[in-house]
Scaffold this motif. Structure first.
Motif, short mmCIF file in Angstrom:
data_model
loop_
_atom_site.label_atom_id
_atom_site.label_comp_id
_atom_site.label_asym_id
_atom_site.label_seq_id
_atom_site.Cartn_x
_atom_site.Cartn_y
_atom_site.Cartn_z
N GLU A 97 1.13 -4.22 15.32
CA GLU A 97 1.19 -5.65 15.66
C GLU A 97 0.47 -5.83 16.99
O GLU A 97 1.07 -5.76 18.05
CB GLU A 97 2.65 -6.10 15.71
N GLY A 126 1.31 -7.19 10.48
CA GLY A 126 2.63 -7.39 11.06
C GLY A 126 3.07 -8.83 11.04
O GLY A 126 2.55 -9.66 10.28
N ARG A 128 3.17 -12.29 12.28
CA ARG A 128 2.26 -13.14 13.05
C ARG A 128 2.65 -14.61 12.86
O ARG A 128 3.40 -14.95 11.96
CB ARG A 128 0.81 -12.90 12.58
#
Ligand code: 5AD
Ligand code: FES
Length: 359
Positions: A97, A126, A128
């Motif tokens: 991430e 990841g 978001r």
């Protein structure tokens, strides 16, 4: 549809003849619903920076000794070009991430890949924001992968600390992705310390409830440099309750995922291959899976994307993984897929196999 008790029965099954009937049923449902083609997704690990501190993951933020890399847009485009040359239908951009991969950087890269090559683009970046996810979809991204890792919320919270002041529910995010028009993929690790057989049965039921387009399942592999892998605090359940992180348990989950979600695209994963380099990928493909994800990351970066130790293909080049995968597909009498290999249609699935009679 399988009931929770039936799934649990299979997860605890150890009779080889009965297991052979599970593998046959999964293979048949796979053949009837997604055919014999094995679709290839070129997996590109574009950055190992990560702002999160997942207790299981080797690229977590709390590993200051790990050298970090982020591929440039030019490198990413060149690798996507190589994937197109190899005949893959999809490129998967995966990273930790990484806040350095901003909304606009990724949007520009996605748009350029879609402009240059006939590739479907899958993102695996990841948790978001909705703005970023929407911008990437508008730039042309087709699919998004976000494993929920385990349906046991307490266990998930233990191994996946939230960012300070923010909590992003992965199930909610998957629903949002679907509303945005992405195909959605999720999945779990199997055998996480603290994960029970019941948790895994619930995972399979959840795959079906979420109507996932893609399902990734791999064994949990302890990483010494992580809190969960380091040992002493290892919160394992008593042996009769703790789900094992074995090759066999992974095949059972792949097979059950196929029966629960006949039309899903299901990869035979790298983590599975890591437990059995000789034939893990093939056995996954023969027990419900229909996708392989050859690594196309530049060799110099691979060893830095060590989410778990001894990861398969860490020394290889993209060309080596390409020929290795083709050979493996041929060896089991299947064919590499053509085209993007998205979910065919969301409709009535063929599931003619009566498992009850076979047990
Ligand atoms: N063992 C197995 N799989 C892992 N992943 C992360 N760490 C590990 C580990 N130690 C998986 C997670 C993540 C995916 C990218 O890799 O399921 O979603
Ligand atoms: Fe990478 Fe076999 S797929 S070497």
């Amino acid at each position: 549809m399988l009931t929770c008790d039936e799934i649990l029965g299979w997860l605890r099954e150890d009779n080889p003849d009965r297991l052979a009937s599970l593998w046959r049923a999964a293979d048949e449902v796979r053949r009837l619903n997604v055919g014999d083609e094995v679709h290839l997704r070129g997996l590109l690990e574009i950055s190992n920076h990560c702002r999160r501190d997942c207790a299981y993951c080797g690229i977590r933020a709390g590993r200051p000794s790990l050298a970090r890399y982020r591929m440039t847009a030019e490198e990413i485009l060149a690798c996507a070009g190589a994937a197109a040359e190899f005949g893959y239908g999809t490129v998967v951009l995966q990273a930790g991430e990484d806040a350095g991969l901003t909304g606009s950087i990724i949007a520009d890269i996605v748009a350029e890949i879609k402009f240059r090559y006939p590739l479907a683009v899958t993102l695996s970046l990841g948790e978001r924001s909705d703005e970023e996810l929407l911008a990437w979809r508008q730039a042309g991204a087709d699919r998004y992968l976000l494993r929920f890792e385990t349906s046991n919320r307490d266990l998930f919270a233990r191994i996946h600390p939230a960012l300070p002041g923010r909590s992003r529910d992965r199930f909610e995010m998957l629903q949002r992705l679907r509303q945005m028009g992405y195909e959605i993929g999720s999945g779990v690790m199997c055998g996480i310390p603290g994960q029970s057989y019941e948790d895994l049965a619930e995972d399979v039921l959840l795959f079906a409830r979420l109507d996932l387009d893609m399902i990734g399942i791999g064994p949990y592999i302890p990483h010494e440099g992580t809190p969960l892998g380091a040992g002493p605090d290892d919160p394992r359940l008593p042996p009769e309750r703790q789900a094992p992180n074995t090759e066999l348990m992974t095949y059972k989950l792949v097979a059950l995922a196929r029966l629960a979600c006949p039309q899903a695209n299901i990869p035979s994963t790298t983590a599975l291959a890591t437990l059995n380099l000789a034939s893990g990928r093939e056995l996954g493909l023969q027990r419900g899976a229909n996708i392989l994800m050859p690594n196309i990351t530049l060799t110099q970066y691979r060893r830095l994307y060590e989410i778990y130790p001894s990861k398969a293909c860490i020394m290889e080049t993209a060309a080596q993984c390409h020929s290795c995968m083709r050979r493996r597909i041929q060896s089991i009498g299947r064919q590499p897929g053509r085209g993007p290999g998205g979910r065919r249609c969301r409709g009535v699935a063929t599931s003619t196999i009566e498992l009850e009679e076979q047990r």
